[in-house]
Design a protein around this motif. Structure first.
Motif, PDB file in Angstrom:
ATOM      1  N   ALA A   1       0.856  -1.183   0.000  1.00  0.00           N
ATOM      2  CA  ALA A   1       0.000   0.000   0.000  1.00  0.00           C
ATOM      3  C   ALA A   1       0.892   1.233   0.000  1.00  0.00           C
ATOM      4  CB  ALA A   1      -0.909   0.001   1.235  1.00  0.00           C
ATOM      5  N   ASN A   2       0.521   2.248  -0.772  1.00  0.00           N
ATOM      6  CA  ASN A   2       1.351   3.445  -0.911  1.00  0.00           C
ATOM      7  C   ASN A   2       1.088   4.496   0.161  1.00  0.00           C
ATOM      8  OD1 ASN A   2       2.828   2.912  -3.508  1.00  0.00           O
ATOM      9  ND2 ASN A   2       0.718   2.679  -4.227  1.00  0.00           N
ATOM     10  N   ASN A   3       0.036   4.321   0.941  1.00  0.00           N
ATOM     11  CA  ASN A   3      -0.266   5.258   2.027  1.00  0.00           C
ATOM     12  C   ASN A   3      -1.233   4.596   3.002  1.00  0.00           C
ATOM     13  OD1 ASN A   3      -3.095   5.829   1.080  1.00  0.00           O
ATOM     14  ND2 ASN A   3      -1.988   6.706  -0.666  1.00  0.00           N
ATOM     15  N   GLY A   4      -1.532   5.278   4.092  1.00  0.00           N
ATOM     16  CA  GLY A   4      -2.388   4.699   5.119  1.00  0.00           C
ATOM     17  C   GLY A   4      -3.807   4.437   4.662  1.00  0.00           C
ATOM     18  N   GLN A   5      -4.335   5.307   3.786  1.00  0.00           N
ATOM     19  CA  GLN A   5      -5.689   5.101   3.285  1.00  0.00           C
ATOM     20  C   GLN A   5      -5.778   3.826   2.460  1.00  0.00           C
ATOM     21  OE1 GLN A   5      -8.751   7.045   3.736  1.00  0.00           O
ATOM     22  NE2 GLN A   5      -9.307   4.991   3.050  1.00  0.00           N
ATOM     23  N   GLU A   6      -4.771   3.609   1.597  1.00  0.00           N
ATOM     24  CA  GLU A   6      -4.737   2.367   0.824  1.00  0.00           C
ATOM     25  C   GLU A   6      -4.613   1.165   1.746  1.00  0.00           C
ATOM     26  OE1 GLU A   6      -1.908   2.080  -2.320  1.00  0.00           O
ATOM     27  OE2 GLU A   6      -2.557   3.928  -3.311  1.00  0.00           O
ATOM     28  N   ALA A   7      -3.813   1.283   2.788  1.00  0.00           N
ATOM     29  CA  ALA A   7      -3.638   0.174   3.734  1.00  0.00           C
ATOM     30  C   ALA A   7      -4.958  -0.165   4.402  1.00  0.00           C
ATOM     31  CB  ALA A   7      -2.581   0.528   4.773  1.00  0.00           C
ATOM     32  N   LEU A   8      -5.683   0.846   4.835  1.00  0.00           N
ATOM     33  CA  LEU A   8      -6.977   0.625   5.478  1.00  0.00           C
ATOM     34  C   LEU A   8      -7.936  -0.076   4.519  1.00  0.00           C
ATOM     35  CD1 LEU A   8      -9.117   1.043   7.700  1.00  0.00           C
ATOM     36  CD2 LEU A   8      -9.449   3.367   6.802  1.00  0.00           C
ATOM     37  N   THR A   9      -8.013   0.399   3.289  1.00  0.00           N
ATOM     38  CA  THR A   9      -8.906  -0.199   2.290  1.00  0.00           C
ATOM     39  C   THR A   9      -8.536  -1.652   2.015  1.00  0.00           C
ATOM     40  OG1 THR A   9      -9.261   1.961   1.235  1.00  0.00           O
ATOM     41  CG2 THR A   9      -9.751   0.001  -0.076  1.00  0.00           C
ATOM     42  N   MET A  10      -7.226  -1.925   1.931  1.00  0.00           N
ATOM     43  CA  MET A  10      -6.781  -3.283   1.628  1.00  0.00           C
ATOM     44  C   MET A  10      -7.037  -4.235   2.797  1.00  0.00           C
ATOM     45  SD  MET A  10      -3.322  -2.252  -0.493  1.00  0.00           S
ATOM     46  CE  MET A  10      -2.808  -3.905  -0.976  1.00  0.00           C
ATOM     47  N   VAL A  11      -6.902  -3.754   4.023  1.00  0.00           N
ATOM     48  CA  VAL A  11      -7.232  -4.594   5.183  1.00  0.00           C
ATOM     49  C   VAL A  11      -8.733  -4.876   5.211  1.00  0.00           C
ATOM     50  CG1 VAL A  11      -7.333  -4.672   7.716  1.00  0.00           C
ATOM     51  CG2 VAL A  11      -5.248  -3.882   6.580  1.00  0.00           C
ATOM     52  N   GLN A  12      -9.534  -3.885   4.869  1.00  0.00           N
ATOM     53  CA  GLN A  12     -10.987  -4.071   4.843  1.00  0.00           C
ATOM     54  C   GLN A  12     -11.413  -5.119   3.817  1.00  0.00           C
ATOM     55  OE1 GLN A  12     -11.853   0.164   4.220  1.00  0.00           O
ATOM     56  NE2 GLN A  12     -13.118   0.149   6.061  1.00  0.00           N
ATOM     57  N   SER A  13     -10.722  -5.132   2.674  1.00  0.00           N
ATOM     58  CA  SER A  13     -11.157  -6.010   1.584  1.00  0.00           C
ATOM     59  C   SER A  13     -10.387  -7.317   1.501  1.00  0.00           C
ATOM     60  CB  SER A  13     -11.024  -5.268   0.245  1.00  0.00           C
ATOM     61  OG  SER A  13      -9.677  -4.900   0.010  1.00  0.00           O
ATOM     62  N   GLY A  14      -9.254  -7.414   2.188  1.00  0.00           N
ATOM     63  CA  GLY A  14      -8.426  -8.605   2.087  1.00  0.00           C
ATOM     64  C   GLY A  14      -8.208  -9.294   3.416  1.00  0.00           C
ATOM     65  N   GLU A  15      -7.391 -10.337   3.397  1.00  0.00           N
ATOM     66  CA  GLU A  15      -7.062 -11.079   4.606  1.00  0.00           C
ATOM     67  C   GLU A  15      -5.541 -11.080   4.775  1.00  0.00           C
ATOM     68  OE1 GLU A  15      -9.210 -12.237   6.745  1.00  0.00           O
ATOM     69  OE2 GLU A  15     -10.973 -11.759   5.514  1.00  0.00           O
ATOM     70  N   TYR A  16      -5.074 -10.508   5.871  1.00  0.00           N
ATOM     71  CA  TYR A  16      -3.645 -10.410   6.111  1.00  0.00           C
ATOM     72  C   TYR A  16      -3.286 -10.974   7.488  1.00  0.00           C
ATOM     73  CZ  TYR A  16      -3.622  -7.407   2.029  1.00  0.00           C
ATOM     74  OH  TYR A  16      -3.771  -6.937   0.748  1.00  0.00           O
ATOM     75  N   ASP A  17      -2.100 -11.545   7.550  1.00  0.00           N
ATOM     76  CA  ASP A  17      -1.614 -12.083   8.817  1.00  0.00           C
ATOM     77  C   ASP A  17      -0.842 -11.043   9.613  1.00  0.00           C
ATOM     78  OD1 ASP A  17      -2.311 -15.025   8.599  1.00  0.00           O
ATOM     79  OD2 ASP A  17      -1.196 -14.739   6.745  1.00  0.00           O
ATOM     80  N   LEU A  18      -0.355  -9.996   8.935  1.00  0.00           N
ATOM     81  CA  LEU A  18       0.411  -8.959   9.617  1.00  0.00           C
ATOM     82  C   LEU A  18       0.536  -7.753   8.690  1.00  0.00           C
ATOM     83  CD1 LEU A  18       3.478  -9.280  11.875  1.00  0.00           C
ATOM     84  CD2 LEU A  18       3.755  -7.894   9.823  1.00  0.00           C
ATOM     85  N   VAL A  19       0.597  -6.558   9.297  1.00  0.00           N
ATOM     86  CA  VAL A  19       0.783  -5.320   8.544  1.00  0.00           C
ATOM     87  C   VAL A  19       2.065  -4.648   9.021  1.00  0.00           C
ATOM     88  CG1 VAL A  19      -0.153  -3.048   7.947  1.00  0.00           C
ATOM     89  CG2 VAL A  19      -1.712  -4.987   8.315  1.00  0.00           C
ATOM     90  N   LEU A  20       2.954  -4.328   8.078  1.00  0.00           N
ATOM     91  CA  LEU A  20       4.121  -3.490   8.360  1.00  0.00           C
ATOM     92  C   LEU A  20       3.741  -2.077   7.956  1.00  0.00           C
ATOM     93  CD1 LEU A  20       6.950  -5.808   6.993  1.00  0.00           C
ATOM     94  CD2 LEU A  20       6.413  -5.361   9.395  1.00  0.00           C
ATOM     95  N   MET A  21       3.648  -1.167   8.925  1.00  0.00           N
ATOM     96  CA  MET A  21       3.037   0.142   8.713  1.00  0.00           C
ATOM     97  C   MET A  21       4.056   1.268   8.902  1.00  0.00           C
ATOM     98  SD  MET A  21      -0.073   1.565   8.144  1.00  0.00           S
ATOM     99  CE  MET A  21      -1.399   0.561   8.865  1.00  0.00           C
ATOM    100  N   ASP A  22       4.421   1.935   7.803  1.00  0.00           N
ATOM    101  CA  ASP A  22       5.252   3.124   7.916  1.00  0.00           C
ATOM    102  C   ASP A  22       4.472   4.195   8.680  1.00  0.00           C
ATOM    103  OD1 ASP A  22       7.470   4.760   7.500  1.00  0.00           O
ATOM    104  OD2 ASP A  22       6.643   5.586   5.656  1.00  0.00           O
ATOM    105  N   ILE A  23       5.191   5.071   9.377  1.00  0.00           N
ATOM    106  CA  ILE A  23       4.524   6.094  10.171  1.00  0.00           C
ATOM    107  C   ILE A  23       4.176   7.313   9.330  1.00  0.00           C
ATOM    108  CG2 ILE A  23       4.755   7.673  12.119  1.00  0.00           C
ATOM    109  CD1 ILE A  23       4.274   4.787  12.930  1.00  0.00           C
ATOM    110  N   GLN A  24       5.169   7.909   8.671  1.00  0.00           N
ATOM    111  CA  GLN A  24       4.931   9.120   7.897  1.00  0.00           C
ATOM    112  C   GLN A  24       4.641   8.767   6.442  1.00  0.00           C
ATOM    113  OE1 GLN A  24       7.565  12.419   8.346  1.00  0.00           O
ATOM    114  NE2 GLN A  24       7.821  12.142  10.536  1.00  0.00           N
ATOM    115  N   MET A  25       3.369   8.937   6.058  1.00  0.00           N
ATOM    116  CA  MET A  25       2.937   8.680   4.685  1.00  0.00           C
ATOM    117  C   MET A  25       1.949   9.759   4.268  1.00  0.00           C
ATOM    118  SD  MET A  25       2.314   4.532   4.574  1.00  0.00           S
ATOM    119  CE  MET A  25       1.304   4.505   6.071  1.00  0.00           C
TER     120      MET A  25
END
Length: 264
Positions: free
Chosen positions: A42-66
């Motif tokens: 995911a290129n930013n936090g909004q994309e990450a949120l959308t992808m978690v909502q629509s997909g199934e993940y075992d873990l998220v590596l989340m950059d802070i400043q995006m």
């Protein structure tokens, strides 16, 4: 005695990497896919949120400043999702600027762990393994196939990068080319923002350049970037012009040497 890490011991897992810098995306994807895991980016936090909502993940590596949405805000939204499996997915903060008190801030946002950037393969594996509730793994980094001698008295050192690549020179070459492009573009933007008096934007661009410079072990560039990031906003108009000029000079020299060693 420490045992060698078994990088293929995590089974079939799916990891989401939320990171806006192409060099970091490329490197982390390569490392994790080398463990036999599936990776989405995911290129930013909004994309990450959308992808978690629509997909199934075992873990998220989340950059802070995006851009668009930062990692802390994205984590808070994920923790409020109605599906318990999605709301409780392990989230590990990735940050190039870890300060005193940040651990508590990340925990309060709902993050499970953090990993400072730049990191090596073994450190990344241990934090991923621990947060996938695997048994603790002793850290013993893989040795690089050959040691890269720093050029021009510590200008840069690619030995760690070559170690993570497993000796794949095509991978190293591609990452270096990406670094050259990203750094050149970021430097041009930084000078433009400085000219326009957008000092906060200058700091954000410097932060974005910090981890890639660390991965490449470019000591001179990273030192100036750290000084730019540390400049208080009230002192920016006085301090930043000289620092950006220093960075421009050091970066142009370094990129010139990289272009010679790694011709496109």
């Amino acid at each position: 005695m420490l045992q060698e890490i078994n990088y293929r011991s995590l089974g079939k897992r799916r990891i989401l990497v939320a990171e806006d810098t192409s060099v970091n995306q490329f490197l982390v994807r390569r490392i994790i896919e080398g463990w036999g895991l599936e990776v989405d980016v995911a290129n930013n936090g909004q994309e990450a949120l959308t992808m978690v909502q629509s997909g199934e993940y075992d873990l998220v590596l989340m950059d802070i400043q995006m851009p668009v949405m930062d990692g802390i805000e994205a984590t808070r939204h994920i923790r409020q999702l109605p599906q318990s499996g999605k709301a409780t997915v392990p989230i590990v903060a990735l940050t190039a600027n870890f300060l005193k008190g940040d651990r508590e801030k990340y925990r309060a946002a709902g993050m499970n762990d953090f990993l400072p950037k730049p990191f090596n393969e073994s450190a990344l594996f241990v934090v991923v393994s621990n947060n996938l509730q695997q048994q603790g793994v002793p850290i013993k980094p893989k040795q690089p196939l050959r040691v890269e001698r720093p050029v021009d008295g510590e200008l840069y050192d690619l030995s760690s990068l070559r170690g993570m690549s497993g000796g794949d020179e095509k991978f190293v070459n591609k990452l270096v080319q990406m670094y050259i492009t990203l750094s050149g573009e970021s430097l041009l933007l930084m000078k433009e923002e400085l000219k326009n008096g957008q000092y906060d934007a200058v700091g954000k661009l410097a932060h974005k350049m910090k981890a890639p410079a660390g991965t490449m072990k470019i000591a001179g560039v990273k030192d100036i970037i750290n000084r730019i990031v540390a400049v208080p906003l009230e002192d920016a108009s006085v301090q930043l012009p000289d620092l950006v000029q220093q960075l421009d000079k050091e970066m142009q020299y370094c990129l010139g040497r990289l272009r010679v060693e790694f011709p496109d």
